[in-house]
Design a protein around this motif. Structure first.
Motif, PDB file in Angstrom:
ATOM      1  N   GLY A 166       6.037  -5.304  11.892  1.00 22.94           N
ATOM      2  CA  GLY A 166       7.512  -5.282  11.882  1.00 22.94           C
ATOM      3  C   GLY A 166       7.863  -6.783  12.436  1.00 22.94           C
TER       4      GLY A 166
ATOM      5  N   PHE B 219      10.982  -7.775   6.393  1.00 21.62           N
ATOM      6  CA  PHE B 219      10.252  -7.197   7.347  1.00 21.62           C
ATOM      7  C   PHE B 219      10.698  -5.604   7.274  1.00 21.62           C
ATOM      8  N   SER B 220       9.720  -4.944   7.220  1.00 21.12           N
ATOM      9  CA  SER B 220      10.093  -3.375   7.405  1.00 21.12           C
ATOM     10  C   SER B 220      10.844  -3.015   8.416  1.00 21.12           C
TER      11      SER B 220
ATOM     12  N   ASP C 167      -1.134  -9.362  10.788  1.00 18.37           N
ATOM     13  CA  ASP C 167      -1.064  -8.426   9.658  1.00 18.37           C
ATOM     14  C   ASP C 167       0.263  -8.455   8.642  1.00 18.37           C
ATOM     15  N   GLU C 168      -0.242  -8.177   7.268  1.00 13.30           N
ATOM     16  CA  GLU C 168       0.723  -8.298   6.463  1.00 13.30           C
ATOM     17  C   GLU C 168       1.974  -7.494   6.798  1.00 13.30           C
ATOM     18  N   LYS C 169       1.639  -6.064   7.205  1.00 10.93           N
ATOM     19  CA  LYS C 169       2.481  -4.999   7.463  1.00 10.93           C
ATOM     20  C   LYS C 169       3.370  -5.076   8.601  1.00 10.93           C
TER      21      LYS C 169
ATOM     22  N   HIS D 231       3.009 -16.264  -0.886  1.00  9.50           N
ATOM     23  CA  HIS D 231       4.053 -15.555  -1.125  1.00  9.50           C
ATOM     24  C   HIS D 231       5.419 -16.228  -1.620  1.00  9.50           C
TER      25      HIS D 231
ATOM     26  N   GLU E 165      12.401  -0.972  11.816  1.00  8.52           N
ATOM     27  CA  GLU E 165      11.610  -0.090  12.723  1.00  8.52           C
ATOM     28  C   GLU E 165      12.699   0.249  13.592  1.00  8.52           C
TER      29      GLU E 165
END
Ligand SMILES: [Zn+2]
Ligand SMILES: [Zn+2]
Length: 176
Positions: free
Chosen positions: A105, A41-42, A101-103, A90, A44
């Motif tokens: 958080g 995860f990005s 959505d793939e991006k 993946h 945040e």
């Protein structure tokens, strides 16, 4: 990360977070790994508080006793969080479905996965198979995946405590 046909791991993950809340973001990510999620995860800034909000909203579903009320809460969650489903393969997991959505958080991902997973669990196993432990004062969440669907307590310990209480009540009836 994927949902098995019963949405089981996502509901169990939600219950684990509710029962044993991690003190930081790393603890949340570690918990998702324990329950089989493999995606990165990005990071945040609001992640920790964001996931807490997801769990608090999910506990409203746990505490909603009428199926109609549960469905309404979950529909609101899914409308807010779940994007159209998409196929992905993946991390060598094999082909499976993602519901967001793939991006996104970690908070957005968990909101989607937990709301869809809980919905799958309830429609597949039964709308009543999610509640609090019945051994007062325990507030742990029971995700009932038993064969007969009559699990009342979160643990053997709570079941025993309730049995002792019933026994005492039976052998020392209140005098009138
Ligand atoms: Zn996945
Ligand atoms: Zn309990």
């Amino acid at each position: 990360m994927h949902l098995n046909p019963y949405g089981e791991y996502a509901v169990l993950l939600a219950a684990s977070l509710a029962d044993d809340w991690p003190e930081d973001r790393a603890g949340i990510v570690e918990r998702t790994r324990e329950f089989g999620m493999t995606m990165r995860f990005s990071a945040e800034p609001g992640d920790h508080a964001g996931v807490r909000e997801v769990i608090d909203d999910w506990l409203r579903v746990v505490d909603a006793h009428e199926p109609d009320e549960r469905a309404a809460l979950l529909n609101t969650e899914m409308a807010a969080a779940a994007a159209y489903p998409r196929l992905t393969d993946h991390d060598g997991e094999g082909w499976h479905l993602h519901y967001r959505d793939e991006k996104a958080g970690v908070a957005a991902v968990l909101r989607a996965v937990i709301s869809v997973g809980t919905s799958l669990h309830l429609v597949t196993r039964g709308m009543h198979r999610l509640h609090r432990c019945e051994s007062d004062p325990c507030t742990h969440v029971v995700v009932d995946v038993t064969r007969n669907g009559r699990q009342r307590y979160c643990s053997v310990r709570c079941a025993n405590r309730a049995a002792v209480r019933r026994h005492r009540a039976a052998s020392h009836p209140v005098k009138r």
